[in-house]
Design an enzyme around this catalytic site. Structure first.
Site, PDB file in Angstrom:
ATOM      1  N   GLY A 275       0.758  -1.081   0.013  1.00 29.44           N
ATOM      2  CA  GLY A 275       0.154  -0.017   0.015  1.00 29.44           C
ATOM      3  C   GLY A 275       0.703   1.283  -0.014  1.00 29.44           C
TER       4      GLY A 275
ATOM      5  N   ASP B  32       2.560   4.706  -1.558  1.00 34.36           N
ATOM      6  CA  ASP B  32       1.928   5.399  -2.539  1.00 34.36           C
ATOM      7  C   ASP B  32       2.833   6.947  -2.741  1.00 34.36           C
ATOM      8  OD1 ASP B  32       0.891   7.745  -0.531  1.00 34.36           O
ATOM      9  OD2 ASP B  32       0.100   5.936   0.415  1.00 34.36           O
TER      10      ASP B  32
ATOM     11  N   HIS C 209       6.177  -4.635 -23.406  1.00 37.34           N
ATOM     12  CA  HIS C 209       5.100  -5.458 -23.261  1.00 37.34           C
ATOM     13  C   HIS C 209       3.888  -4.843 -22.234  1.00 37.34           C
ATOM     14  CE1 HIS C 209       8.242  -6.251 -20.115  1.00 37.34           C
ATOM     15  NE2 HIS C 209       7.138  -6.121 -19.226  1.00 37.34           N
TER      16      HIS C 209
ATOM     17  N   ARG D 221      13.282   5.806 -17.754  1.00 34.37           N
ATOM     18  CA  ARG D 221      14.333   4.649 -17.622  1.00 34.37           C
ATOM     19  C   ARG D 221      13.564   3.439 -18.339  1.00 34.37           C
ATOM     20  NH1 ARG D 221      12.996  -0.626 -15.833  1.00 34.37           N
ATOM     21  NH2 ARG D 221      15.212  -2.061 -15.185  1.00 34.37           N
TER      22      ARG D 221
ATOM     23  N   ASP E 121      12.486  -0.134 -19.549  1.00 35.44           N
ATOM     24  CA  ASP E 121      12.548  -1.529 -19.045  1.00 35.44           C
ATOM     25  C   ASP E 121      12.800  -2.416 -20.266  1.00 35.44           C
ATOM     26  OD1 ASP E 121      11.983  -3.442 -17.054  1.00 35.44           O
ATOM     27  OD2 ASP E 121      10.315  -4.082 -18.196  1.00 35.44           O
TER      28      ASP E 121
ATOM     29  N   GLU F  74      17.583  -0.058 -19.401  1.00 33.80           N
ATOM     30  CA  GLU F  74      17.949  -1.293 -18.847  1.00 33.80           C
ATOM     31  C   GLU F  74      18.793  -2.188 -19.566  1.00 33.80           C
ATOM     32  OE1 GLU F  74      16.341  -5.137 -16.325  1.00 33.80           O
ATOM     33  OE2 GLU F  74      15.120  -3.865 -17.603  1.00 33.80           O
TER      34      GLU F  74
ATOM     35  N   HIS G  37      15.761  -3.499  -7.774  1.00 36.47           N
ATOM     36  CA  HIS G  37      14.636  -4.248  -7.545  1.00 36.47           C
ATOM     37  C   HIS G  37      14.872  -5.614  -8.153  1.00 36.47           C
ATOM     38  CE1 HIS G  37      13.838  -2.436 -11.424  1.00 36.47           C
ATOM     39  NE2 HIS G  37      12.990  -3.427 -11.746  1.00 36.47           N
ATOM     40  N   ASP G  38      15.840  -5.773  -9.086  1.00 39.48           N
ATOM     41  CA  ASP G  38      16.117  -6.961  -9.851  1.00 39.48           C
ATOM     42  C   ASP G  38      17.193  -7.738  -9.462  1.00 39.48           C
ATOM     43  OD1 ASP G  38      13.972  -6.720 -11.540  1.00 39.48           O
ATOM     44  OD2 ASP G  38      15.157  -5.624 -12.971  1.00 39.48           O
TER      45      ASP G  38
ATOM     46  N   ASP H 267      14.257 -11.522  -5.556  1.00 36.39           N
ATOM     47  CA  ASP H 267      12.791 -11.135  -5.639  1.00 36.39           C
ATOM     48  C   ASP H 267      12.160 -12.132  -5.144  1.00 36.39           C
ATOM     49  OD1 ASP H 267      10.485 -10.173  -6.797  1.00 36.39           O
ATOM     50  OD2 ASP H 267      10.787 -10.709  -8.740  1.00 36.39           O
TER      51      ASP H 267
ATOM     52  N   ARG I 107      12.637  -6.385  -2.374  1.00 36.35           N
ATOM     53  CA  ARG I 107      11.398  -5.362  -2.126  1.00 36.35           C
ATOM     54  C   ARG I 107      10.817  -5.307  -0.897  1.00 36.35           C
ATOM     55  NH1 ARG I 107       9.387  -7.428  -8.137  1.00 36.35           N
ATOM     56  NH2 ARG I 107      11.354  -7.265  -9.424  1.00 36.35           N
TER      57      ARG I 107
END
Length: 489
Positions: A51, A53, A126, A207, A209, A239, A321-322, A366, A370
């Protein structure tokens, strides 16, 4: 475009980025949320939402200013049925859980008031099963007017049965991520319009993806024309985890996320403390601990890989995050994180801090990398946070560290030494990544004359160059940063 014509945004040279995963950074009580959210401090899961934001980010912008941050890179913020929001279904609207478009307006205005630039994550390879045109194909099959927005290879459309591969082009054969048919002029114009729309809204860049998945130079050349037409100083960073020369000729991207930098930083500063289980299966693997001489050669090779205007705006990161968090990858070795972060702040390009690294957040692959940011300061490692603040402040204070020349001075065994200089601003740094104290002699003759005095930037102790050499004693797992004193006229 020839190499001498390469132009990159001037502001990025002075940027220190902070990467935010929006669902996990901060949660405002003023933003209405659905009820089925995971507890903020619970272990992150692949599908659960915490949640976070954008108003929560606004409420903590002063925290970022205090840290020394002047640029934010957001993971995707548009409407999506995934906590990471890479499964976009509406590119023109910010996810309501994040506060919607009004929250983005507020965030952007408040960030800009504080001198903070903001770039967004553009997922243009995608979409998702919820994206209108793909949903139309699921409903209408071969009769859909949007059939050629995607590449369908059989009927009935298999969008959910994961026991069978999707019978349409999808990113990494993932059913949830149908790949755009970017040969379709309507798709191209749709994506270019999104790119322009948010730059005109006031965003400072994109950025991109997995941009290599759109294997089409003309697409990215037109993307650049559209974005730069809306704002010539907009930053376009792709990336790409490997040599990105193809895209960095001045006609496509300004820079890439510098995972080559990430890799050598892990190999040198974590060294024998690397946790291989957190790297195996990633694009960073294999990793091999580097001695200082090897590291010095890798650094020189990386700095010279691209045009200088590109190198100066590369997004240099220690994790994202990857990836598993750097601290966990280094088996909780805080000295590795500190040394790597200091090097990151001294190195040419724009450093990027992954949210929470500065307070010692840990996490494996992952989704464990995160986790939610703990705003209870009793959970922070304040010593590492203070170090981050000092290292960032050092970079922000010295033009040489942002736009100066880089010189490798020495690399042998556990000792690496480098310098940055611009006009009269000269900084020398010496790293000892070993487990033993070292008395070092660093050749600086071409950079500094005999008799030149250098002062420790934090402790004030002074050193004098003698016979073209700088001599100093370093503790194990430590670094020394020196500033050359300007001779008084």
């Amino acid at each position: 475009m020839s190499k001498h014509e390469v132009q990159t945004p001037a502001w990025v040279r002075d940027a220190v980025f902070y990467q935010i995963f929006p669902d996990r950074f901060a949660k405002s009580e003023t933003v209405h949320k659905p009820r089925n959210l995971e507890p903020w401090n619970s272990v992150p899961t692949s599908h659960g939402f915490k949640g976070g934001d954008l108003i929560g980010v606004v409420e903590h912008l002063d925290y970022l200013v205090d840290l020394g941050i002047n640029a934010i890179y957001f993971c995707p913020i548009f409407k999506s049925a995934a906590n990471h929001r890479y499964h976009t279904y509406d590119y023109y609207n910010v996810d309501p859980i994040l506060g919607g478009n009004d929250a983005l307006r507020t965030l952007l205005d408040e960030a800009h008031k504080r001198g903070i630039k903001v770039i967004l994550d553009g997922v243009f390879n995608h979409a998702s099963r919820g994206f209108f045109q793909f949903h139309d194909i699921m409903e209408n099959g071969p009769f859909s007017p949007y059939l050629d927005w995607f590449t369908v290879r059989g009927w009935p459309l298999n969008a959910y049965d994961t026991q069978q591969p999707p019978n349409y082009d999808a990113w990494w054969q993932l059913h949830a991520l149908p790949a755009f048919n970017t040969d379709n002029v309507d798709v191209r114009n749709y994506l270019f319009d999104i790119a322009e729309h948010w730059i005109k809204f006031g965003m400072d860049g994109w950025r991109l993806d997995v941009p290599a998945e759109i294997d089409d130079d003309a697409f990215w050349q037109e993307f650049r024309r559209r974005v730069k037409g809306a704002n010539p100083e907009a930053y376009i960073v792709g990336e790409v985890w490997h040599d990105a020369t193809r895209w960095l000729q001045g006609d496509q991207f300004d820079a890439v996320m510098n995972y080559l930098f990430t890799k050598i930083s892990i190999e040198f500063f974590a060294g024998s403390n690397i946790n291989p289980l957190l790297l195996q299966g990633s694009t960073l693997w294999p990793v091999t601990p580097l001695a200082a001489g090897e590291f010095a050669r890798e650094v020189e090779g990386l700095i010279n890989l691209y045009h200088p205007a590109v190198t100066q705006v590369q997004m240099n990161l220690l994790g994202s995050h990857d990836t598993a968090r750097f601290l966990s990858t280094a088996n909780d070795d805080y000295s590795a994180l500190a040394l790597a972060t200091l090097f990151q702040m001294l190195y040419p390009g724009a450093p990027c801090v992954y949210y929470g690294d500065e307070i010692g957040m840990k996490g494996g692959k992952d989704p464990l990398c995160r986790g939610s940011f703990p705003w209870d300061e009793s959970e922070w490692n304040t010593e590492i946070r203070d170090f981050f603040k000092k290292a960032i402040a050092l970079r922000n204070a010295h033009p040489a560290l942002r736009t100066g020349e880089h010189v490798t001075l020495y690399g042998n065994d556990a000792i690496y030494a480098m310098a940055r200089h611009k006009d009269g601003d000269k900084i020398v740094a010496v790293f000892n990544v070993g487990q033993m104290p070292e008395d070092v002699s660093i050749p600086v003759g071409e950079l500094l004359p005999d008799g030149a005095v250098l002062a420790d930037v934090w402790k004030g102790h002074k050193y004098k160059v003698q016979n073209g050499t700088l001599r100093a004693a370093l503790l194990p797992r430590s670094a020394l940063v020196l500033q050359a004193e300007v001779a008084k006229s």
